[in-house]
Design an enzyme around this catalytic site. Structure first.
Site, PDB file in Angstrom:
ATOM      1  N   CYS A   8      -9.928   2.282   8.968  1.00 24.14           N
ATOM      2  CA  CYS A   8      -8.487   2.189   8.694  1.00 24.14           C
ATOM      3  C   CYS A   8      -8.251   2.083   7.191  1.00 24.14           C
ATOM      4  O   CYS A   8      -8.388   1.005   6.603  1.00 24.14           O
ATOM      5  CB  CYS A   8      -7.899   0.981   9.426  1.00 24.14           C
ATOM      6  N   CYS A  48      -5.454  -0.311   6.193  1.00 24.71           N
ATOM      7  CA  CYS A  48      -5.790  -1.746   6.291  1.00 24.71           C
ATOM      8  C   CYS A  48      -6.732  -2.172   5.169  1.00 24.71           C
ATOM      9  O   CYS A  48      -6.591  -3.252   4.612  1.00 24.71           O
ATOM     10  CB  CYS A  48      -6.485  -2.066   7.614  1.00 24.71           C
ATOM     11  N   ASP A  49      -7.719  -1.344   4.845  1.00 22.28           N
ATOM     12  CA  ASP A  49      -8.821  -1.802   3.979  1.00 22.28           C
ATOM     13  C   ASP A  49      -8.863  -1.147   2.602  1.00 22.28           C
ATOM     14  O   ASP A  49      -9.662  -1.562   1.762  1.00 22.28           O
ATOM     15  CB  ASP A  49     -10.169  -1.544   4.688  1.00 22.28           C
TER      16      ASP A  49
END
Ligand code: NAP
Length: 296
Positions: free
Chosen positions: A131, A134-135
């Site tokens: 992701c 997200c990261d």
């Protein structure tokens, strides 16, 4: 006894909830990770008619709020078993206790396809990610790789290009599944480079990703690998009650009903040819209306 239990709080499940609640049914949507589903990982969604440019997170929030306003009850829990009773109802086990339901809509989506190299799992959170949204921020000003040639890989690369020093897309073919507009955007971004046709053979780094080795032996120094190889279904929870195709997707009729009366499937876990946001929502609509009709 709930009228309809929906497993999965993504676009398919929440659309099903909205339609069923508006039809006057009691509805519980169970979600184990985050309401909104995988679309919340999309930086920007440009192919939902009428809402160009909406962010995935905003779309997920709106879907959830709209379903709840219509009367859907949401439950943050993991479903661990679905049992069909002889009287035609369902006993659904969750990690938060059992729920009895008259019909079930399985909208469990799909999980990321793994790269399939040694130590991939061990390095998740330490440079291996599924992701970018997200990261990505953990790798500000670093060099990263994105693996894949679909819309996710190319959209991820564009997001990462704004955060990281360089982004290398590694894809196994010279042509891409990604839409031409996204491919052009990538080609016009100076800190993204395309490497084709290559596959990743090995991850370098003991506790943290330090690089990748490609199939021809080339070593790339990158601090993160974003895997964007599409998704695979996990229909194991309904396997005894629904037939699965050879790829593991649940087989249903045009009304989304499986071979078990009262058990429906909707969204990316359903056997079909096109898996898009719009078709997930369409499945949710069809499954909910068919379930309401069946409950009569
Ligand atoms: P996808 O379209 O299935 O693409 C997966 C990519 O991974 C393909 O390029 C495929 O290569 C490659 N791949 C698969 N298995 C591999 C393996 N074992 N080794 C190496 N490469 C492998 O998946 P996606 O990009 O996640 O997209 C899924 C769906 O969501 C699509 O319909 C897409 O359009 C949609 N989507 C939409 C948006 C948006 O509109 N904002 C954003 C993201 C995704 P091959 O091409 O060689 O098979």
């Amino acid at each position: 006894m709930t009228d309809i239990l929906i497993l999965g709080g993504g676009p398919a499940g929440l659309t099903a909830g909205l339609y069923a609640a508006r039809a006057g049914k009691s509805v519980v949507v169970c979600e184990k990770e985050g309401f909104g589903g995988q679309i919340t990982q999309a930086h920007q969604v440009d192919n939902l008619p009428g809402l160009p440019g909406i962010s995935g997170i905003e779309l997920g929030d709106k879907l959830c709020a709209q379903a709840m306003d219509a009367g859907v009850e949401t439950s943050f829990c993991e479903v661990v078993g679905i049992h069909w009773n002889e009287d035609g109802t369902f006993y659904v086990e969750t990690d938060d206790g059992p729920i009895n339901a008259r019909a079930v809509i399985f909208a469990g989506g799909a999980k990321p396809r793994m790269l399939g190299v040694d130590r991939e799992e061990a390095l998740i959170g330490n440079g291996v990610s599924y992701c970018a949204l997200c990261d990505g921020a953990f790798f500000r000003d670093r060099d990263v790789a994105v693996i894949g040639g679909g819309n996710t890989a190319f959209s991820d690369a564009l997001v990462l290009a704004g955060i990281c020093r360089s982004v290398t897309i590694i894809h196994r073919r010279d042509s891409f599944r990604a839409e031409e507009t996204v491919v052009q955007a990538v080609k016009n971004t100076p800190n993204i480079r395309l490497m084709t046709p290559y596959t990743v053979k090995e991850l370098v780094g003991a506790d943290q990703v330090e690089g990748v080795i490609l199939n021809d032996g080339t070593k790339l120094d990158v601090q993160a690998v974003f895997v964007a190889l599409g998704r695979v279904p996990d229909c194991s929870l309904i396997e005894p009650l629904a037939d699965l195709d050879e790829a593991g997707y649940a087989i249903s009729g045009e009304d989304c009903m499986t071979k078990t009366p009262g058990l429906y499937v909707a969204g990316d876990c359903r056997a079909k040819t096109i898996r898009q946001l719009t078709t997930a929502m369409a499945d949710g609509t069809v499954a909910a209306m068919a379930a309401c009709e069946w409950l009569k």
